[in-house]
Design a protein around this motif. Structure first.
Motif, PDB file in Angstrom:
ATOM      1  N   SER A  57      19.463  18.567 -81.140  1.00  0.00           N
ATOM      2  CA  SER A  57      20.703  18.815 -82.113  1.00  0.00           C
ATOM      3  C   SER A  57      21.348  20.177 -81.559  1.00  0.00           C
ATOM      4  O   SER A  57      22.349  20.099 -81.732  1.00  0.00           O
ATOM      5  CB  SER A  57      20.007  19.079 -83.414  1.00  0.00           C
ATOM      6  OG  SER A  57      19.553  17.884 -84.187  1.00  0.00           O
ATOM      7  N   GLN A  58      20.354  20.984 -81.195  1.00  0.00           N
ATOM      8  CA  GLN A  58      21.175  22.221 -80.761  1.00  0.00           C
ATOM      9  C   GLN A  58      21.990  21.798 -79.296  1.00  0.00           C
ATOM     10  O   GLN A  58      22.986  22.662 -79.177  1.00  0.00           O
ATOM     11  CB  GLN A  58      20.039  23.033 -80.324  1.00  0.00           C
ATOM     12  CG  GLN A  58      19.345  24.059 -81.474  1.00  0.00           C
ATOM     13  CD  GLN A  58      20.442  25.053 -82.264  1.00  0.00           C
ATOM     14  OE1 GLN A  58      21.506  25.289 -81.465  1.00  0.00           O
ATOM     15  NE2 GLN A  58      20.330  25.259 -83.442  1.00  0.00           N
ATOM     16  N   ILE A  59      21.448  21.242 -78.402  1.00  0.00           N
ATOM     17  CA  ILE A  59      22.182  20.648 -77.138  1.00  0.00           C
ATOM     18  C   ILE A  59      23.549  20.157 -77.664  1.00  0.00           C
ATOM     19  O   ILE A  59      24.618  20.489 -76.971  1.00  0.00           O
ATOM     20  CB  ILE A  59      21.181  19.835 -76.479  1.00  0.00           C
ATOM     21  CG1 ILE A  59      19.887  20.599 -75.871  1.00  0.00           C
ATOM     22  CG2 ILE A  59      22.104  19.509 -75.271  1.00  0.00           C
ATOM     23  CD1 ILE A  59      19.082  19.794 -74.993  1.00  0.00           C
ATOM     24  N   PHE A  60      23.486  18.981 -78.422  1.00  0.00           N
ATOM     25  CA  PHE A  60      24.699  18.306 -78.929  1.00  0.00           C
ATOM     26  C   PHE A  60      25.544  19.367 -79.550  1.00  0.00           C
ATOM     27  O   PHE A  60      26.979  19.098 -79.382  1.00  0.00           O
ATOM     28  CB  PHE A  60      24.265  17.048 -79.650  1.00  0.00           C
ATOM     29  CG  PHE A  60      23.614  15.966 -78.733  1.00  0.00           C
ATOM     30  CD1 PHE A  60      24.338  15.509 -77.710  1.00  0.00           C
ATOM     31  CD2 PHE A  60      22.570  15.569 -79.024  1.00  0.00           C
ATOM     32  CE1 PHE A  60      23.669  14.427 -76.724  1.00  0.00           C
ATOM     33  CE2 PHE A  60      22.079  14.579 -78.426  1.00  0.00           C
ATOM     34  CZ  PHE A  60      22.631  14.066 -77.501  1.00  0.00           C
ATOM     35  N   GLY A  61      25.066  20.170 -80.475  1.00  0.00           N
ATOM     36  CA  GLY A  61      25.954  20.771 -81.483  1.00  0.00           C
ATOM     37  C   GLY A  61      26.459  21.927 -80.394  1.00  0.00           C
ATOM     38  O   GLY A  61      27.844  22.305 -80.686  1.00  0.00           O
TER      39      GLY A  61
END
Length: 279
Positions: free
Chosen positions: A171-175
């Protein structure tokens, strides 16, 4: 050194590293969305590199993507809030996210609020009211509203990460990269001539260290840190954030802000501890 001790150290470092975000954002002469785009690109690159090196499986599902969107919106709102109000007010008001998560869970899943939930809401909203009252005289109401919105969207990050197929790192990567894309038009129009050597150092620290390394440390720390300990340590960020900003940027800390901040911090911390004990 035991795994539990390492986890606590990771969480302590997370709180300290996250707390420098406010002063760094104040010192960098970019607009909020341009600044957010740059820092999120650096943070996303670091987290992605770590995931690839450690062979962490990057997931893509509705929970991960929903969390990613919430992360991107939260970072944009918070960056805007820091530029329009004090760094201390921005982080303290955003710190109310767990209470908003409780409210949304009650609404969406028809969960009857407990007495402790109601008491926490009253206390937190009282603290928020004091912070807003403090900002009226200096025209910081709009910035405080952005901070409040970032707390609400941050609550959805908590909620979406509780799914069985969720993955915080994915989620952090995509966000982070989504936030980079959203703010890219502002970053491309940014006046880079106003950036001196100190400005570039501040930007690199904000992106790679405060955002990137901070989230990696948090991910590692939460693997072995007890929930109660993690809850208490996370309170470091809103405490240290206004202190650094006052020391290195000269942003004043008013008595009314201190009162409001203490009410919010104590209320949220006690609520988290109580909620963990109930669970």
């Amino acid at each position: 050194m035991t795994a539990k001790t390492k986890g606590i150290i990771y969480m302590l470092l997370t709180g300290i590293i996250f707390s420098i975000g406010g002063v760094l954002m104040k010192l960098i002469p970019f607009t909020s969305l341009a600044l957010n785009s740059a820092r999120c690109f650096m943070a996303g690159s670091l987290i992605l590199t770590y995931a690839l090196v450690t062979k962490h499986k990057i997931r893509c599902n509705k929970h991960v993507l929903f969390s990613a969107v919430a992360i991107a919106i939260t970072s944009a709102l918070y960056s805007t809030a820091v530029k329009l109000t004090t760094a201390g007010a921005a982080i303290v008001i955003q710190f109310t996210a767990p209470v908003w998560a409780m409210i949304f869970c009650a609404i969406l899943y028809k969960i009857k609020p407990r007495r402790g939930d109601i008491i926490a809401c009253i206390a937190v909203f009282t603290g928020i009211g004091v912070c807003f009252y403090d900002g009226l005289a200096d025209g910081r109401t709009v910035g405080n509203l952005f901070a409040l919105a970032s707390g609400i969207t941050y609550a959805f990050v908590f909620m979406s990460n509780s799914g069985e197929d969720s993955d915080a790192m994915s989620s952090q990567i995509f966000g982070q990269f989504l936030a980079f894309i959203v703010g890219l038009p502002w970053l491309l129009r940014a006046d880079f001539s106003v950036m001196d050597s100190k400005g570039w150092i501040y930007l690199l620290l904000l992106g790679f260290v405060q955002m990137g390394l901070g989230h990696l440390f948090m991910t590692k720390g939460l693997e072995t840190t007890p929930a109660v300990t993690a809850c208490l340590i996370t309170g470091l960020e809103p405490i240290l954030n206004p202190i650094w900003t006052a020391m290195f940027y000269g942003e004043p800390i008013t008595t009314m802000f201190v009162i409001g901040a203490v009410i919010v911090l104590i209320s949220v911390s006690l609520y988290n501890l109580w909620d963990i004990r109930q669970a």
